[in-house]
Enzyme design. Sequence first.
Site, PDB file in Angstrom:
ATOM      1  N   PRO A  87       3.967  -0.883   6.406  1.00 40.48           N
ATOM      2  CA  PRO A  87       3.136  -0.483   5.259  1.00 40.48           C
ATOM      3  C   PRO A  87       3.521   0.862   4.653  1.00 40.48           C
ATOM      4  CG  PRO A  87       1.971  -0.028   7.285  1.00 40.48           C
ATOM      5  CD  PRO A  87       3.259  -0.705   7.684  1.00 40.48           C
ATOM      6  N   CYS A  88       4.688   0.918   4.022  1.00 41.78           N
ATOM      7  CA  CYS A  88       5.108   2.163   3.382  1.00 41.78           C
ATOM      8  C   CYS A  88       4.197   2.520   2.203  1.00 41.78           C
ATOM      9  CB  CYS A  88       6.566   2.096   2.964  1.00 41.78           C
ATOM     10  SG  CYS A  88       6.990   0.677   1.936  1.00 41.78           S
TER      11      CYS A  88
END
Length: 265
Positions: free
Chosen positions: A166-167
């Site tokens: 989850p950048c």
Amino acid sequence: MTEMIDPTTEAALAGLRETAPAGLAHATLAAVGLADDYAVIDSPVGPLRVVWNGRGVSEVSGETDDARFEARFHARTGRRARRVAALPAELARKIEKRLAGDRHNRIDLDLRGTTAFEQAVWRKALEIPRGEVRPYGWIAAEIGRPKAVRAVGTALGHNPVPLIVPCHRVVRSDGMIGQYSLGGPQNKRTILAGEGADPNELEALARAGVRYFGSDTTRIYCMPTCRDARRTSERHLVHFASAKAASAAGYRPCLHCRPLGAAVA
């Protein structure tokens, strides 16, 4: 001495020969990670192509054209990708759980061709809970590279498996939302809002110089999206512009969001 096979037996054996099923060669290569399959899934930001092989998920892409996607994937990895009807049921279940916020749901990833630094950045991003954000400086400090803030941003931009890693939960060190490799900042805002983190509120706090929330009852300070900060009622909430200011006021850093990591940026 060579044993002879009688003509009747030889004819019977010949009758057993069948043409290999179409796609068998590709399936065999994919099983050992020398080729990949991909399928299209729905997401909060539209259809996505999820690619995998026997080693794990190798890419998540927002590309909408199969031919363009396959050509780009081949150029990046040297492997062929073949579209199939759907993800394997177990992988689909795991991705659904991950997108719902289950960080402990293991999904194997094929990250060949990436650096140890990039992988360290992505592993740390996996620790950020759904609905919370951390700045680039937090990632840099947590992986023991506090001066590598810019390199962290570059690594996040190269993340081949966004959403799974989850950048989108990592924001600029000044508190603004920043860019996103999966379709740009608007997609990032959409995903964060869907997870319960209000991008407009976060940027308003950043512009106002508010970087941390403190509780005057616990004397602990957090990053604004931390679950502990969210439990603090408005009348007990104290705003701080820096970790130094919070510390000078006698507040201790939260053990959950670990804000000192952000303070080094």
